[in-house]
Design a protein around this motif. Structure first.
Motif, PDB file in Angstrom:
ATOM      1  N   LEU A 155      15.250 -64.617  16.256  1.00 49.72           N
ATOM      2  CA  LEU A 155      15.749 -64.798  14.898  1.00 49.72           C
ATOM      3  C   LEU A 155      16.681 -66.012  14.848  1.00 49.72           C
ATOM      4  O   LEU A 155      17.051 -66.570  15.881  1.00 49.72           O
TER       5      LEU A 155
ATOM      6  N   VAL B 250      19.024 -57.624  12.698  1.00 53.34           N
ATOM      7  CA  VAL B 250      18.461 -56.853  11.593  1.00 53.34           C
ATOM      8  C   VAL B 250      19.439 -55.720  11.302  1.00 53.34           C
ATOM      9  O   VAL B 250      19.929 -55.059  12.226  1.00 53.34           O
TER      10      VAL B 250
ATOM     11  N   LEU C 209      10.414 -61.532  14.142  1.00 55.39           N
ATOM     12  CA  LEU C 209      10.598 -60.151  13.709  1.00 55.39           C
ATOM     13  C   LEU C 209       9.320 -59.344  13.866  1.00 55.39           C
ATOM     14  O   LEU C 209       9.321 -58.235  14.415  1.00 55.39           O
TER      15      LEU C 209
END
Length: 342
Positions: A27, A34, A61
């Motif tokens: 990410l 998250v 993700l």
């Protein structure tokens, strides 16, 4: 899974009690986690801005083994520019199409032929207005979403009272036509994807025409953002790998600024003046988005677990012949069969 694009859109943690943080490799370094509620029913993450960040973050993700997305609904929920003929500051748009309008040929507007109205035209074609050429399709130019799911999302927003401000109302009053000068509302409108932060009626008209070309005259350019086609390409690839269901995707954009200046003002004014739309656009992400999230969860067993069937003739990539990838493969096969062998 709620998808935000940059920090100010990440306003979900407190209202939805997203207090469990899950670090995911790959990410954005700015947004490496998250955020989920205690039982993993609702999660949210931030991709980072523009197409490259969105593609990389979404891919990371979807390939993470920390989640099972096979029945997950995804809602992209962020701010956008707005076409004043389609909406106004603070309005909430739910899209059917996302069109990568800047994936095109460009000639400086000061040097275009005298009979042209724009310096943008589709790759592999000779002039603005020519239809798409199958030989030059990249496959990311347009994505179509599940309109039956969009309708369900729209129903959940009925009765919401959108945020508005005096400064946004004062700026929209500079427009002498609706819906630009009206209060914000929830509406159906499509999104133009471009890394270039553009403004001006000439560019907006050109990209509106490109939207029509890629959607067989059915899409309406209403909003402009940077990330959506990049996120959707990652999602489509994950769908084809059995990792998610692309028919479970919602695209919601809220209007922070007009894509052109009010009448009788220089177009540079659209960049120079604080339009007042940013605060209500951020607030309305949650005001319109939370009922959608809660509606899906409340009706999970009776309706949403099994999925919402998409519209007839729906495809991930939708143009006048529906599937861009199929057109490109067919064109490639034709070229291969006509290449002389030595």
């Amino acid at each position: 899974m709620i998808v935000s694009m940059f920090g100010p859109e990440s306003i979900w943690s407190e209202p939805l009690q997203l207090d469990q943080n899950v670090t995911v490799t790959g990410l954005s370094p700015l947004y490496p986690e998250v955020h989920c509620d205690s039982n993993g029913t609702i999660c949210q993450f931030v991709t980072g801005e523009a197409e490259i960040n969105a593609a990389c973050s979404m891919t990371a993700l979807l390939l993470s083994h920390k989640f099972d997305f096979r029945k997950t609904y995804f809602m992209i929920a962020g701010i956008a520019g707005i076409n004043p003929f389609e909406g106004t500051l603070g309005s909430v748009g739910l899209a059917q199409f996302a069109v990568q309008v800047a994936l095109a040929y460009e000639l400086d507007a000061r040097q275009i032929p005298s009979n042209w109205t724009t310096g943008y035209w589709l790759q592999g074609t000779n002039q603005p207005g020519d239809p798409p050429n199958p030989d030059d399709i990249y496959g990311t130019e347009v994505f179509e979403l599940n309109t039956n799911l969009r309708q369900k999302a729209f129903e959940f927003t009925k009765g919401v009272e959108l945020n508005d401000t005096a400064s946004a109302a004062a700026y929209r009053a500079r427009f002498n036509y609706a819906p630009a000068n009206q209060p914000p509302s929830v509406f159906f409108g499509d999104v133009a994807t471009s890394d270039v932060y553009f403004a001006g009626s000439d560019l907006a008209e050109a990209f509106g025409n490109i939207t029509l070309q890629w959607t067989n005259n059915t899409g309406h350019y209403a909003l402009t953002a940077q990330e959506d086609n990049a996120s959707f390409e990652a999602m489509v690839r994950a769908d084809r790998a059995g990792l998610m269901d692309f028919s479970r995707v919602i695209l919601m954009r809220t209007a922070s600024d007009f894509d052109r200046a009010p009448p009788n003002l220089t177009e540079l004014y659209a960049f120079e003046y604080n339009q007042g739309g940013f605060p209500p656009s951020i607030a309305n992400i949650l005001i319109a988005g939370q009922p959608i999230v809660e509606g899906i969860i409340a009706n999970w067993d009776s309706e949403f677990e099994q999925g919402i069937a998409p519209q007839a003739n729906w495809s991930y990539n939708a143009d006048d012949l529906h599937t861009l990838a199929q057109k490109k493969m067919a064109a490639t096969r034709r070229r291969m069969t006509t290449v002389p062998l030595y």
